[in-house]
Design a protein around this motif. Structure first.
Motif, PDB file in Angstrom:
ATOM      1  N   HIS A  97      -2.405  -3.839   3.157  1.00 52.88           N
ATOM      2  CA  HIS A  97      -2.560  -2.416   2.828  1.00 52.88           C
ATOM      3  C   HIS A  97      -1.249  -1.652   2.821  1.00 52.88           C
ATOM      4  O   HIS A  97      -1.200  -0.512   2.331  1.00 52.88           O
ATOM      5  CB  HIS A  97      -3.494  -1.749   3.849  1.00 52.88           C
ATOM      6  N   LEU A  98      -0.188  -2.228   3.369  1.00 54.57           N
ATOM      7  CA  LEU A  98       1.075  -1.498   3.464  1.00 54.57           C
ATOM      8  C   LEU A  98       1.676  -1.246   2.079  1.00 54.57           C
ATOM      9  O   LEU A  98       1.502  -2.031   1.148  1.00 54.57           O
ATOM     10  CB  LEU A  98       2.081  -2.269   4.312  1.00 54.57           C
ATOM     11  N   CYS A  99       2.414  -0.137   1.981  1.00 52.42           N
ATOM     12  CA  CYS A  99       3.077   0.220   0.720  1.00 52.42           C
ATOM     13  C   CYS A  99       4.591   0.112   0.831  1.00 52.42           C
ATOM     14  O   CYS A  99       5.307   0.379  -0.151  1.00 52.42           O
ATOM     15  CB  CYS A  99       2.694   1.631   0.312  1.00 52.42           C
ATOM     16  N   GLY A 100       5.090  -0.255   1.991  1.00 52.62           N
ATOM     17  CA  GLY A 100       6.516  -0.416   2.181  1.00 52.62           C
ATOM     18  C   GLY A 100       6.810  -0.842   3.600  1.00 52.62           C
ATOM     19  O   GLY A 100       5.918  -0.857   4.463  1.00 52.62           O
ATOM     20  N   TYR A 101       8.086  -1.200   3.840  1.00 54.91           N
ATOM     21  CA  TYR A 101       8.475  -1.631   5.178  1.00 54.91           C
ATOM     22  C   TYR A 101       9.956  -1.306   5.382  1.00 54.91           C
ATOM     23  O   TYR A 101      10.784  -1.590   4.513  1.00 54.91           O
ATOM     24  CB  TYR A 101       8.246  -3.137   5.353  1.00 54.91           C
ATOM     25  N   ILE A 102      10.274  -0.703   6.532  1.00 56.10           N
ATOM     26  CA  ILE A 102      11.662  -0.407   6.888  1.00 56.10           C
ATOM     27  C   ILE A 102      12.041  -1.296   8.065  1.00 56.10           C
ATOM     28  O   ILE A 102      11.386  -1.249   9.112  1.00 56.10           O
ATOM     29  CB  ILE A 102      11.850   1.073   7.268  1.00 56.10           C
ATOM     30  N   VAL A 103      13.078  -2.106   7.884  1.00 57.20           N
ATOM     31  CA  VAL A 103      13.463  -3.073   8.913  1.00 57.20           C
ATOM     32  C   VAL A 103      14.841  -2.739   9.467  1.00 57.20           C
ATOM     33  O   VAL A 103      15.631  -2.021   8.855  1.00 57.20           O
ATOM     34  CB  VAL A 103      13.455  -4.517   8.355  1.00 57.20           C
ATOM     35  N   CYS A 104      15.122  -3.287  10.631  1.00 56.27           N
ATOM     36  CA  CYS A 104      16.383  -3.055  11.326  1.00 56.27           C
ATOM     37  C   CYS A 104      17.443  -4.025  10.823  1.00 56.27           C
ATOM     38  O   CYS A 104      17.271  -5.243  10.925  1.00 56.27           O
ATOM     39  CB  CYS A 104      16.187  -3.208  12.835  1.00 56.27           C
TER      40      CYS A 104
END
Length: 318
Positions: A97-104
Motif C-alpha cells: 500500500h505504500l506510495c514511497g519510502y525515505i531511507v537513511c
C-alpha cells in the motif's frame, strides 16, 4: 488531497533515538513539512531484530566468495545477514500500500546507494553497496519511489520524489475504487503533460501501450505493467528543456484568445524560464490565470499544473 499518503521511513529520520550511537538523524522536511500530507510508517531494522541503542556499529563486508554480509564493525563475531534478510522480507511483504519510502543514507541496512562495503580483514572499502533492508525493498517493489534523506535537500530531486508519490497515490486510489478501462484512460490523460516534461521518449512509448488497453482482458495485469512503466518514466527528473516544450505546447491552446501583447508577454516569460532567469512557477501561474479566463476541459484536468500540494512550494525556486 482528501487523505494522507502512506510513506515508509527510517525511524531515525523522524527523530527516534534508534541509531547505533543512541542518537537520531531527524529530517526536518519530513517532520515539519511532509507530515501534513503524509502518513509515515517508521521502521528501524536494527532495533527490529533485537539490537539495542546505543550499540556497536554495523558494516557491510564482502566475503571471500563475493557475497555481502552484515557484521559488527568492531570485529566481534556474529553474522547478522540472515537475520536481517529474514526480517526485511517479512516486514516488507506488507508494504504493497505504500506510495514511497525515505531511507537513511549510508546505513548498512537502509542506505539506497554508495554504502561502504569493506574488504574482509582490512579497512579497505568502496562506496558501492546498498543497505540490506533497502535492497530487499527495491527488489520487492521496483516501482516504489525510494529516496535518501540527504538527496531530498536537492530541490529538483525533492520535487521529483513528491510528484512520484502523489501520482502513485492517485493510481492506487483508482485501483481501490475498482479498475475500469475508462478510469485508467482518464488517469493517463490527466498526466500526459506532466509525463511529457519528464521523458519525451518514454512518453511516446507509453501512449501506444495505453491505446492498446482494449486488448487486455485482465485489467489487473494491465495495471501492474502500467504502474511499472509510469513510475519508470516519472523517475526521470523533469528538465528545463522539456518543461519549456510543455509550456509552449500549452501556450498554443490560447493562441486565438490572447491579443498580441499578451502573447508576447507569455512568450517572453517562457523564454526567461528557459534561460534560467525565472522559476517555473512564473509561467505556470500566468498560464493558470489564462486557463481561468478561457476555460479548456483538457487543460483543466492536467496534473501538470498542480502535481503536488501547493503548500509544499516545490516550484518556487527553479
Amino acid at each position: 488531497m482528501s487523505e494522507k499518503i502512506p510513506v515508509g521511513i527510517s525511524a531515525c529520520l523522524l527523530g527516534d533515538k534508534v541509531r547505533f550511537d543512541g542518537g537520531h538523524k531527524r529530517l526536518a522536511f519530513a517532520v515539519e513539512t511532509l507530515s501534513a500530507w503524509v502518513s509515515f510508517e517508521p521502521v528501524c531494522p536494527e532495533m527490529a531484530i533485537g539490537l539495542p541503542a546505543p550499540r556497536a556499529a554495523l558494516r557491510l563486508v564482502k566475503t571471500t566468495d563475493g557475497e555481502i554480509s552484515l557484521r559488527f564493525s568492531d570485529g566481534r563475531e556474529g553474522d547478522l545477514t540472515g537475520q536481517m534478510q529474514a526480517f526485511s522480507q517479512k516486514r516488507i511483504a506488507g508494504f504493497e500500500h505504500l506510495c514511497g519510502y525515505i531511507v537513511c543514507a549510508k546505513s548498512p541496512t537502509c542506505g539506497m546507494e554508495r554504502v561502504r562495503v569493506y574488504e574482509p580483514e582490512s579497512k579497505n572499502n568502496r562506496k558501492a553497496g546498498t543497505g540490506i533492508y533497502t535492497a530487499e525493498l527495491m527488489k520487492r517493489f521496483p516501482w516504489l519511489p525510494v529516496e535518501e534523506d540527504g538527496r531530498l535537500h536537492d530541490p529538483e530531486l525533492r520535487e521529483n520524489f513528491m510528484q512520484r508519490i502523489c501520482a502513485l497515490h492517485e493510481l492506487n486510489q483508482l485501483r481501490r475504487e475498482g479498475l475500469t478501462r475508462k478510469g485508467l484512460i482518464a488517469f493517463h490523460s490527466r498526466y500526459k503533460l506532466l509525463l511529457l516534461a519528464h521523458s519525451q521518449p518514454q512518453y511516446r512509448e507509453l501512449g501506444p501501450f495505453v491505446a492498446g488497453l482494449h486488448q487486455w482482458q485482465d485489467l489487473e495485469a494491465f495495471f501492474v505493467e502500467y504502474r511499472q512503466r509510469l513510475m519508470n518514466l516519472l523517475s526521470h527528473p523533469a528538465t528545463r528543456r522539456n518543461h519549456t516544450n510543455v509550456l509552449m505546447h500549452i501556450q498554443g491552446y490560447f493562441r486565438k484568445q490572447l491579443n498580441a501583447r499578451q502573447r508576447e508577454e507569455l512568450s517572453a516569460l517562457i523564454d526567461r524560464y528557459r534561460r534560467g532567469t525565472q522559476p517555473l512557477l512564473a509561467p505556470v501561474t500566468l498560464l493558470k490565470h489564462y486557463l481561468a479566463e478561457y476555460p479548456d476541459d483538457y487543460l483543466a484536468q492536467q496534473r501538470y499544473f498542480d502535481p503536488c500540494p501547493e503548500a509544499l512550494c516545490l516550484r518556487y525556486g527553479h
